[in-house]
Motif scaffolding. Structure first.
Motif, mmCIF file in Angstrom:
data_model
loop_
_atom_site.group_PDB
_atom_site.id
_atom_site.type_symbol
_atom_site.label_atom_id
_atom_site.label_comp_id
_atom_site.label_asym_id
_atom_site.label_seq_id
_atom_site.Cartn_x
_atom_site.Cartn_y
_atom_site.Cartn_z
ATOM 1 N N ASP A 1 0.051 -39.773 -22.033
ATOM 2 C CA ASP A 1 0.178 -41.196 -21.731
ATOM 3 C C ASP A 1 -1.219 -41.724 -21.400
ATOM 4 O O ASP A 1 -1.996 -41.020 -20.758
ATOM 5 C CB ASP A 1 1.071 -41.408 -20.491
ATOM 6 N N CYS A 2 -1.521 -42.930 -21.811
ATOM 7 C CA CYS A 2 -2.825 -43.512 -21.475
ATOM 8 C C CYS A 2 -2.620 -44.853 -20.797
ATOM 9 O O CYS A 2 -1.793 -45.655 -21.230
ATOM 10 C CB CYS A 2 -3.667 -43.714 -22.724
ATOM 11 N N VAL A 3 -3.389 -45.071 -19.738
ATOM 12 C CA VAL A 3 -3.304 -46.325 -19.002
ATOM 13 C C VAL A 3 -4.727 -46.884 -18.873
ATOM 14 O O VAL A 3 -5.634 -46.181 -18.423
ATOM 15 C CB VAL A 3 -2.699 -46.100 -17.592
ATOM 16 N N ILE A 4 -4.892 -48.130 -19.283
ATOM 17 C CA ILE A 4 -6.210 -48.759 -19.152
ATOM 18 C C ILE A 4 -6.331 -49.358 -17.756
ATOM 19 O O ILE A 4 -5.469 -50.127 -17.325
ATOM 20 C CB ILE A 4 -6.417 -49.828 -20.254
ATOM 21 N N LYS A 5 -7.373 -48.963 -17.046
ATOM 22 C CA LYS A 5 -7.552 -49.444 -15.667
ATOM 23 C C LYS A 5 -8.688 -50.469 -15.591
ATOM 24 O O LYS A 5 -9.380 -50.741 -16.566
ATOM 25 C CB LYS A 5 -7.842 -48.247 -14.749
ATOM 26 N N SER A 6 -8.868 -50.964 -14.380
ATOM 27 C CA SER A 6 -9.844 -52.041 -14.163
ATOM 28 C C SER A 6 -11.276 -51.555 -14.386
ATOM 29 O O SER A 6 -11.573 -50.374 -14.312
ATOM 30 C CB SER A 6 -9.693 -52.580 -12.750
ATOM 31 N N LYS A 7 -12.141 -52.510 -14.608
ATOM 32 C CA LYS A 7 -13.545 -52.250 -14.933
ATOM 33 C C LYS A 7 -14.334 -51.711 -13.743
ATOM 34 O O LYS A 7 -14.145 -52.149 -12.617
ATOM 35 C CB LYS A 7 -14.165 -53.559 -15.413
ATOM 36 N N LEU A 8 -15.220 -50.758 -14.032
ATOM 37 C CA LEU A 8 -16.183 -50.296 -13.033
ATOM 38 C C LEU A 8 -17.519 -50.950 -13.374
ATOM 39 O O LEU A 8 -17.826 -51.143 -14.553
ATOM 40 C CB LEU A 8 -16.330 -48.778 -13.102
ATOM 41 N N ASN A 9 -18.307 -51.255 -12.361
ATOM 42 C CA ASN A 9 -19.574 -51.925 -12.626
ATOM 43 C C ASN A 9 -20.689 -50.936 -12.924
ATOM 44 O O ASN A 9 -20.712 -49.826 -12.394
ATOM 45 C CB ASN A 9 -19.969 -52.789 -11.423
ATOM 46 N N LEU A 10 -21.576 -51.358 -13.809
ATOM 47 C CA LEU A 10 -22.771 -50.572 -14.103
ATOM 48 C C LEU A 10 -23.774 -50.858 -12.989
ATOM 49 O O LEU A 10 -24.184 -52.014 -12.799
ATOM 50 C CB LEU A 10 -23.348 -50.996 -15.456
ATOM 51 N N LEU B 1 -20.669 -39.123 -14.510
ATOM 52 C CA LEU B 1 -19.582 -38.161 -14.277
ATOM 53 C C LEU B 1 -19.487 -37.793 -12.799
ATOM 54 O O LEU B 1 -18.394 -37.717 -12.241
ATOM 55 C CB LEU B 1 -19.787 -36.895 -15.116
ATOM 56 N N LYS B 2 -20.646 -37.546 -12.188
ATOM 57 C CA LYS B 2 -20.654 -37.160 -10.762
ATOM 58 C C LYS B 2 -20.091 -38.284 -9.903
ATOM 59 O O LYS B 2 -19.278 -38.069 -9.015
ATOM 60 C CB LYS B 2 -22.089 -36.841 -10.312
ATOM 61 N N LYS B 3 -20.528 -39.507 -10.195
ATOM 62 C CA LYS B 3 -20.107 -40.654 -9.392
ATOM 63 C C LYS B 3 -18.610 -40.943 -9.572
ATOM 64 O O LYS B 3 -17.930 -41.309 -8.617
ATOM 65 C CB LYS B 3 -20.928 -41.887 -9.787
ATOM 66 N N CYS B 4 -18.129 -40.782 -10.786
ATOM 67 C CA CYS B 4 -16.742 -41.170 -11.091
ATOM 68 C C CYS B 4 -15.800 -39.980 -11.138
ATOM 69 O O CYS B 4 -14.639 -40.132 -11.545
ATOM 70 C CB CYS B 4 -16.693 -41.925 -12.409
ATOM 71 N N ASN B 5 -16.275 -38.796 -10.753
ATOM 72 C CA ASN B 5 -15.437 -37.593 -10.791
ATOM 73 C C ASN B 5 -14.132 -37.866 -10.042
ATOM 74 O O ASN B 5 -14.142 -38.382 -8.929
ATOM 75 C CB ASN B 5 -16.186 -36.424 -10.150
#
Ligand SMILES: [Zn+2]
Ligand SMILES: [Zn+2]
Length: 191
Positions: A52-61, A79-83
């Motif tokens: 199943d795939c769910v699109i979530k809200s945007k993360l800021n650059l 990857l480290k930040k969003c792990n």
């Protein structure tokens, strides 16, 4: 005795139902990302892996994930930040680079994923080139399926050049060569 057997059968069926529940992959845009690309990835991951795939809200650059050159973002830092404990596929339209260690220069990549792990990142930036949209989307799909393959524990494949787990070494030529397919050696490892 018969009652116990029936009860055990019910418990077995119930547990196998729980085990076959598809896992969920959360797709998260990193910065502004074309909705069409995310919808396409969502369908592609569902079709190939059955998740199943769910699109979530945007993360800021943010500046803390910039690469050393400061002209692009560093995949390892992302990857480290969003792990996450959830399965997350991050997607950005910005260029991303990988840096193996301080002794290596950074180089542009299509994607990066923990192996094994639950988090990966892909970038559309190097896949666009001068090709029709359908070709670009096919590349994007292959890169997404490749990075999820790393999350599932797959290394780069040297078994069959048509396998999506072959290292692209930064060239779209290899991505274009691949089929939407894993060789039996790769499939057997994750089945
Ligand atoms: Zn790879
Ligand atoms: Zn393979």
């Amino acid at each position: 005795m018969k009652k116990i057997s029936i009860l055990l059968l019910i418990l077995f069926l119930a547990s196998s139902f729980v085990n076959t529940k598809p896992k969920t992959v959360y797709i998260r845009p990193l910065g502004d990302v074309n909705q069409e690309y995310m919808d396409y990835i969502k369908t592609s991951v569902n079709n190939f892996y059955g998740y199943d795939c769910v699109i979530k809200s945007k993360l800021n650059l943010t500046t803390d994930i910039l690469a050393g050159s400061r002209t692009r973002y560093e995949a390892g830092k992302i990857l480290k930040k969003c792990n996450s404990k959830e399965n997350v596929l991050l997607i950005t339209e910005k260029d991303i680079a990988h840096k193996k260690s301080n002794d290596f220069p950074e180089w542009g990549v299509f994607g990066l994923g923990f192996r094994p792990g639950k988090t990966c990142v892909i970038s559309t930036y190097r896949l666009k080139g001068n090709v029709p949209k359908a070709k670009f989307l096919e590349r994007l799909k292959k890169v997404a399926l490749h990075e999820i393959g790393h999350n599932l524990g797959l290394e780069h494949c040297t078994n069959d050049k048509d396998c999506m787990m072959t290292s692209a070494s930064g060239t779209v030529k290899q991505v274009d060569r691949e089929k939407i397919w894993f060789c039996s050696k790769c499939w057997n490892q994750i089945r």
